[in-house]
Design a protein around this motif. Structure first.
Motif, PDB file in Angstrom:
ATOM      1  N   ARG A   1       0.864  -1.182   0.000  1.00  0.00           N
ATOM      2  CA  ARG A   1       0.000   0.000   0.000  1.00  0.00           C
ATOM      3  C   ARG A   1       0.902   1.234   0.000  1.00  0.00           C
ATOM      4  O   ARG A   1       1.813   1.348   0.816  1.00  0.00           O
ATOM      5  CB  ARG A   1      -0.932  -0.002   1.204  1.00  0.00           C
ATOM      6  CG  ARG A   1      -1.933  -1.153   1.177  1.00  0.00           C
ATOM      7  CD  ARG A   1      -3.004  -1.002   2.233  1.00  0.00           C
ATOM      8  NE  ARG A   1      -3.936  -2.123   2.187  1.00  0.00           N
ATOM      9  CZ  ARG A   1      -4.968  -2.210   1.353  1.00  0.00           C
ATOM     10  NH1 ARG A   1      -5.195  -1.219   0.508  1.00  0.00           N
ATOM     11  NH2 ARG A   1      -5.761  -3.257   1.372  1.00  0.00           N
TER      12      ARG A   1
ATOM     13  N   ASN B   1       2.150   4.960   0.448  1.00  0.00           N
ATOM     14  CA  ASN B   1       1.950   6.142   1.288  1.00  0.00           C
ATOM     15  C   ASN B   1       2.267   7.423   0.521  1.00  0.00           C
ATOM     16  O   ASN B   1       1.633   8.456   0.721  1.00  0.00           O
ATOM     17  CB  ASN B   1       2.829   6.048   2.529  1.00  0.00           C
ATOM     18  CG  ASN B   1       2.560   7.171   3.518  1.00  0.00           C
ATOM     19  OD1 ASN B   1       1.435   7.348   3.964  1.00  0.00           O
ATOM     20  ND2 ASN B   1       3.600   7.927   3.855  1.00  0.00           N
ATOM     21  N   HIS B   2       3.255   7.327  -0.376  1.00  0.00           N
ATOM     22  CA  HIS B   2       3.666   8.515  -1.124  1.00  0.00           C
ATOM     23  C   HIS B   2       4.330   8.084  -2.425  1.00  0.00           C
ATOM     24  O   HIS B   2       5.043   7.088  -2.467  1.00  0.00           O
ATOM     25  CB  HIS B   2       4.649   9.354  -0.286  1.00  0.00           C
ATOM     26  CG  HIS B   2       5.091  10.616  -0.951  1.00  0.00           C
ATOM     27  ND1 HIS B   2       4.318  11.759  -0.958  1.00  0.00           N
ATOM     28  CD2 HIS B   2       6.218  10.922  -1.652  1.00  0.00           C
ATOM     29  CE1 HIS B   2       4.958  12.721  -1.612  1.00  0.00           C
ATOM     30  NE2 HIS B   2       6.117  12.231  -2.044  1.00  0.00           N
TER      31      HIS B   2
ATOM     32  N   SER C   1       6.139   2.956   0.756  1.00  0.00           N
ATOM     33  CA  SER C   1       5.000   2.164   1.214  1.00  0.00           C
ATOM     34  C   SER C   1       4.568   2.595   2.604  1.00  0.00           C
ATOM     35  O   SER C   1       5.299   3.302   3.312  1.00  0.00           O
ATOM     36  CB  SER C   1       5.355   0.678   1.223  1.00  0.00           C
ATOM     37  OG  SER C   1       6.244   0.385   2.289  1.00  0.00           O
ATOM     38  N   GLU C   2       3.384   2.145   3.017  1.00  0.00           N
ATOM     39  CA  GLU C   2       2.897   2.467   4.362  1.00  0.00           C
ATOM     40  C   GLU C   2       3.815   1.904   5.442  1.00  0.00           C
ATOM     41  O   GLU C   2       3.887   2.439   6.539  1.00  0.00           O
ATOM     42  CB  GLU C   2       1.482   1.918   4.542  1.00  0.00           C
ATOM     43  CG  GLU C   2       0.402   2.717   3.833  1.00  0.00           C
ATOM     44  CD  GLU C   2      -0.991   2.242   4.183  1.00  0.00           C
ATOM     45  OE1 GLU C   2      -1.121   1.089   4.652  1.00  0.00           O
ATOM     46  OE2 GLU C   2      -1.951   3.019   4.000  1.00  0.00           O
TER      47      GLU C   2
ATOM     48  N   ASN D   1      -1.156  11.566  -4.939  1.00  0.00           N
ATOM     49  CA  ASN D   1      -1.087  11.367  -3.491  1.00  0.00           C
ATOM     50  C   ASN D   1      -2.382  11.754  -2.794  1.00  0.00           C
ATOM     51  O   ASN D   1      -2.780  11.150  -1.801  1.00  0.00           O
ATOM     52  CB  ASN D   1       0.086  12.160  -2.908  1.00  0.00           C
ATOM     53  CG  ASN D   1       1.434  11.553  -3.274  1.00  0.00           C
ATOM     54  OD1 ASN D   1       1.582  10.333  -3.294  1.00  0.00           O
ATOM     55  ND2 ASN D   1       2.402  12.388  -3.583  1.00  0.00           N
TER      56      ASN D   1
ATOM     57  N   LYS E   1      -3.664   7.711  -1.976  1.00  0.00           N
ATOM     58  CA  LYS E   1      -2.873   7.318  -0.804  1.00  0.00           C
ATOM     59  C   LYS E   1      -3.498   6.112  -0.103  1.00  0.00           C
ATOM     60  O   LYS E   1      -4.707   6.050   0.103  1.00  0.00           O
ATOM     61  CB  LYS E   1      -2.777   8.481   0.180  1.00  0.00           C
ATOM     62  CG  LYS E   1      -1.881   8.208   1.380  1.00  0.00           C
ATOM     63  CD  LYS E   1      -1.737   9.436   2.250  1.00  0.00           C
ATOM     64  CE  LYS E   1      -0.824   9.150   3.437  1.00  0.00           C
ATOM     65  NZ  LYS E   1      -0.636  10.332   4.302  1.00  0.00           N
ATOM     66  N   GLY E   2      -2.647   5.132   0.245  1.00  0.00           N
ATOM     67  CA  GLY E   2      -3.125   3.939   0.926  1.00  0.00           C
ATOM     68  C   GLY E   2      -3.571   2.832   0.001  1.00  0.00           C
ATOM     69  O   GLY E   2      -4.006   1.771   0.468  1.00  0.00           O
TER      70      GLY E   2
ATOM     71  N   SER F   1       5.904   4.725  12.046  1.00  0.00           N
ATOM     72  CA  SER F   1       4.910   5.685  11.541  1.00  0.00           C
ATOM     73  C   SER F   1       5.242   6.095  10.123  1.00  0.00           C
ATOM     74  O   SER F   1       6.342   5.951   9.667  1.00  0.00           O
ATOM     75  CB  SER F   1       4.875   6.913  12.442  1.00  0.00           C
ATOM     76  OG  SER F   1       6.147   7.522  12.536  1.00  0.00           O
TER      77      SER F   1
END
Length: 333
Positions: A121, A123-124, A141-142, A170, A174-175, A333
């Motif tokens: 997944r 993230n950016h 990735s996340e 994004n 995102k995700g 995080s």
């Protein structure tokens, strides 16, 4: 079994009666060993030598460890060793630390596969123009894994336009996985039909090219440590076989495929010699477990060593390390 694992020397009946008290004489032990040889659990390398375990013997031993939970007596200390892994801001560095820890503690070869970006997944995502018609895609990735890919464009795009496309993706995707992003963009285009603006058009075209490039080159990353350790073991005397193993590790693809095969299997898995074609070709065994972030399986980590490896130590170590890596990635995080 324990004597051979420790010393790598064939074990005879006199040696067993000398070091272990079974309440019977060497002649009885010799008859028992002869029966075990007939049943395929032991082999007799030389006429005057003792016996050594076969792959069937190792399998029986490992299955017994799991059934009786014999290795749990080492679990507390090994858990402390695994917990020496510390949180890293860079998830890739955590996996590199993990391979070094496993190698240092086992004196075998450690392997850790990173998540494939195609299944992660995102993230950016960012696009960087390197030169005319050539850009770099940076995906994060996340779970915190970063991957860079380079590819050529059919037409040149300015960095300003690339920044706009990155911001748009994004905010919209995102995700999502790469497949999800591609489907989302296709849906956006269908919904907009002839009304889509220039940004939508460029974003769609660039996304299609980028996703195709990321998928086609996404063989995965592999972190290894301790490959040289195998040369110090008496089990590996065939230099040609060892060179082939080191070559396979360096090229990564075969080892990543080996680990990928066992992703999705819960708990620690043990594969001995010819139970796996790759391992059998190189006279090795593999102890492997997957690691996760939440409920999502990300990759696998394991130890490759001789079939004579100390399974009672390696099994709980791989288990504890996989759980620790999962905890650290969950906190990232």
């Amino acid at each position: 079994m324990l004597s051979y694992i420790k010393n790598a020397q064939p074990v005879g009946s006199h040696s067993i009666t000398k070091h272990y008290d079974f309440g019977v004489g060497s002649a009885t032990i010799r008859n028992i060993m002869s029966n075990l040889e007939e049943d395929g659990f032991l082999s007799h390398p030389h006429t005057s030598a003792g016996r050594i375990p076969t792959e069937k013997g190792y399998r029986f031993y490992v299955d017994t460890l799991f059934e009786e939970k014999t290795f749990l007596k080492n679990q507390s200390q090994i858990t402390l060793e695994a917990e020496s892994l510390v949180q890293r801001e860079d998830a890739s560095q955590l996996l590199q630390d993990t391979s070094k820890l496993l190698s240092d503690l086992t004196h075998y070869m450690a392997i850790v596969s990173a998540p494939k970006i195609s299944a992660a997944r995102i993230n950016h995502i960012e696009f960087v123009r390197l030169r005319t018609n050539c850009i770099m895609t940076i995906t994060v990735s996340e779970a915190g894994f970063v991957q860079n890919r380079f590819f050529d464009l059919e037409k040149d795009i300015s960095q300003k336009s690339l920044n706009n496309i990155s911001d748009y993706l994004n905010s919209l995707c995102k995700g999502m996985t790469l497949d999800g992003i591609r489907k989302k963009m296709s849906h956006q285009m269908e919904k907009m039909e002839d009304l889509y603006d220039h940004l939508e058009s460029e974003t769609f075209e660039l996304t299609q090219q980028a996703m195709q490039g990321l998928h086609s080159r996404d063989t995965g990353e592999l972190y290894t440590d301790g490959a040289i350790n195998i040369f110090d073991l008496p089990d590996f005397t065939d230099i040609k076989v060892m060179k082939n193993l080191l070559k396979a590790v360096k090229e990564k693809k075969a080892v990543i495929e080996l680990l990928d095969k066992y992703i999705g299997s819960d708990g620690v898995q043990v594969f001995i010699g010819s139970e796996n074609r790759f391992l059998g070709r190189h006279g090795c065994s593999l102890v492997v477990s997957q690691y996760k972030r939440g409920d999502r399986v990300l990759g696998a980590l394991g130890v490759i060593g001789p079939t004579r490896m100390d399974y009672s130590k390696v099994i709980p170590l791989v288990d504890s390390t996989a759980k620790q890596v999962s905890r650290l990635l969950e906190d990232l995080s």
